[in-house]
Design a protein around this motif. Structure first.
Motif: not given
Ligand SMILES: Nc1ncnc2c1ncn2[C@@H]1O[C@H](COP(=O)(O)OP(=O)(O)OP(=O)(O)O)[C@@H](O)[C@H]1O
Length: 251
Positions: A13-15, A35-43, A188-190
């Motif tokens: 359910g996490k968007l 910030h951590n968890g902003a969605g960068k890696t998912t994108t 990057t976080h820097y």
């Molecule tokens: N497989 C998954 N299932 C459920 N939630 C996820 C999954 N992967 C990531 N999330 C959640 O999605 C949100 C975005 O995560 P993401 O890893 O994209 O952030 P980020 O900006 O890359 O963070 P960081 O700087 O810590 O790498 C976070 O709240 C994370 O907990």
């Protein structure tokens, strides 16, 4: 590259990415911050075709990530957040392997690899196994592998995390030298790194774009500028500091 209304909802359910719109341009490095968890890696994972999109899309050199990933991968280079290296391959063999996956003619590949190894400052490590390299050198190799084989789109996920200042600088130099003709996305976080390397900076929070533009544009638009505070001592105190009679100075 154009990211258009891109969203990702995980099965729990996490968007994580919520209607993201942003463009990345050729010959430029765009720093992708959040910030951590902003969605960068998912994108990034969606751009790489590692995660299916929930809605929206991205066009990479006019190819749609939902349907044309095979074509996109031919000119896509990625440096993931964690190194993906083979213990039993040397530095040169890593580059060769990726270059051949992209079907670069052998003589061109040899030239590109030789230049890259020199640009990385690791010619003495050419035949070293990846698992004998320092952390900084492994990161350098991972960055180089993203560029090898004529990648036109290069995605670098925290390429300098955990790297010493010297190796960090040589990664910066590599990025500046190799950005021509490529669309480079750098997370990057820097902040100094984002500022120095990013022709543009895109900032996301909660899976949405918050702002995007050059460093100067963002500072002019959102920063408070700089404050300079000056403390002035009276003439009397200044004179006393240097051992003179304050009354005589004033006179
Ligand atoms: N497989 C998954 N299932 C459920 N939630 C996820 C999954 N992967 C990531 N999330 C959640 O999605 C949100 C975005 O995560 P993401 O890893 O994209 O952030 P980020 O900006 O890359 O963070 P960081 O700087 O810590 O790498 C976070 O709240 C994370 O907990």
């Amino acid at each position: 590259m154009a990211i258009q209304n891109l969203s990702k909802r995980f099965p729990n359910g996490k968007l994580a990415v919520n209607g993201l719109n942003v463009n990345f341009y050729e010959d430029q490095i765009t720093s992708f911050l959040g910030h951590n968890g902003a969605g960068k890696t998912t994108t990034i994972s969606m751009l790489m075709g590692m995660l299916p999109v929930s809605s929206g899309t991205a066009k990479i050199y006019n190819h749609d990530i939902r349907t044309d990933m095979t074509t996109i991968r031919r000119s896509l280079g990625v440096c993931p957040q964690y190194n993906a290296l083979f213990d039993k391959l040397t530095v040169e063999e890593h580059m060769w392997f990726y270059s051949q996956l992209k079907q670069v003619p052998k003589d061109l590949a040899q030239l590109e690899i030789s230049n890259m190894i020199v640009d990385l400052g690791i010619p003495h490590k050419r035949t070293s196994l990846a698992n004998t390299l320092s952390g900084g050198m492994q990161r350098k190799l991972s960055v180089a592998m993203a560029f090898i084989g004529g990648s036109r789109t290069v995605i670098l996920d925290e390429p300098t995390s955990g790297v010493d200042p010297y190796s960090r600088r040589s990664i910066w130099e590599l990025l500046i030298k190799y950005k021509k003709g490529r669309t480079v996305i750098l997370t990057t976080h820097y902040m100094d790194e984002a500022d120095l390397l990013g022709d543009r900076i895109a900032i996301i929070a909660a899976g949405k774009l918050q702002c995007c533009g050059s460093s100067v544009f963002l500072k002019n638009s959102f920063a408070r500028g700089y404050y300079l505070s000056l403390d002035m001592k009276s003439a009397q105190l200044q004179a006393e500091d240097i051992g003179l009679d304050g009354d005589r100075i004033r006179g």
